[in-house]
Design an enzyme around this catalytic site. Structure first.
Site, PDB file in Angstrom:
ATOM      1  N   LEU A  53       0.839  -1.204   0.000  1.00  0.00           N
ATOM      2  CA  LEU A  53       0.000   0.000   0.000  1.00  0.00           C
ATOM      3  C   LEU A  53       0.870   1.249   0.000  1.00  0.00           C
ATOM      4  O   LEU A  53       1.058   1.908   1.012  1.00  0.00           O
ATOM      5  CB  LEU A  53      -0.963  -0.016   1.192  1.00  0.00           C
ATOM      6  CG  LEU A  53      -2.203  -0.873   1.014  1.00  0.00           C
ATOM      7  CD1 LEU A  53      -3.107  -0.795   2.245  1.00  0.00           C
ATOM      8  CD2 LEU A  53      -2.996  -0.460  -0.212  1.00  0.00           C
ATOM      9  N   HIS A  54       1.407   1.564  -1.161  1.00  0.00           N
ATOM     10  CA  HIS A  54       2.184   2.781  -1.348  1.00  0.00           C
ATOM     11  C   HIS A  54       1.216   3.962  -1.475  1.00  0.00           C
ATOM     12  O   HIS A  54       0.000   3.761  -1.619  1.00  0.00           O
ATOM     13  CB  HIS A  54       3.093   2.635  -2.571  1.00  0.00           C
ATOM     14  CG  HIS A  54       2.361   2.258  -3.812  1.00  0.00           C
ATOM     15  ND1 HIS A  54       1.737   3.184  -4.609  1.00  0.00           N
ATOM     16  CD2 HIS A  54       2.103   1.050  -4.366  1.00  0.00           C
ATOM     17  CE1 HIS A  54       1.146   2.579  -5.620  1.00  0.00           C
ATOM     18  NE2 HIS A  54       1.354   1.268  -5.498  1.00  0.00           N
ATOM     19  N   PRO A  55       1.704   5.198  -1.426  1.00  0.00           N
ATOM     20  CA  PRO A  55       0.794   6.361  -1.418  1.00  0.00           C
ATOM     21  C   PRO A  55      -0.224   6.411  -2.556  1.00  0.00           C
ATOM     22  O   PRO A  55      -1.380   6.753  -2.332  1.00  0.00           O
ATOM     23  CB  PRO A  55       1.757   7.556  -1.471  1.00  0.00           C
ATOM     24  CG  PRO A  55       2.971   7.048  -0.754  1.00  0.00           C
ATOM     25  CD  PRO A  55       3.095   5.598  -1.178  1.00  0.00           C
TER      26      PRO A  55
END
Length: 86
Positions: free
Chosen positions: A13-15
């Protein structure tokens, strides 16, 4: 109230993924939360979700409560399934 357990696919869950997920969650009237390692935050909050620091390959729980909870959970699960195949 309904809940669903999901394994986070690569790259985690990257930005950008969090932003897309929060936008999706915002389309539902149901209350949506995400739980990871004993912490639960509002799935409609970018900062809340980012604060969890969820890496790929880990298990999360999505909890939905409201009139469109079933649709919300199905579409959020589909979002993660599309991430796996991308």
């Amino acid at each position: 109230m309904k809940e669903k357990t999901i394994i986070i696919p690569e790259p985690g869950l990257h930005p950008e993924a969090v932003s897309n997920l929060v936008q999706l969650a915002g389309t539902y009237v149901s209350s949506l939360t995400i739980s990871y390692h004993g912490k639960t935050v509002d799935l409609k909050s970018i900062l809340g979700v980012l604060s969890l620091g969820i890496p790929a390959g880990t298990e999360i729980k999505i909890i939905a409560d409201g009139e469109d909870e079933t649709d919300a959970l199905e579409n959020i699960a589909d979002y993660f399934n599309k991430q796996k195949s991308a």
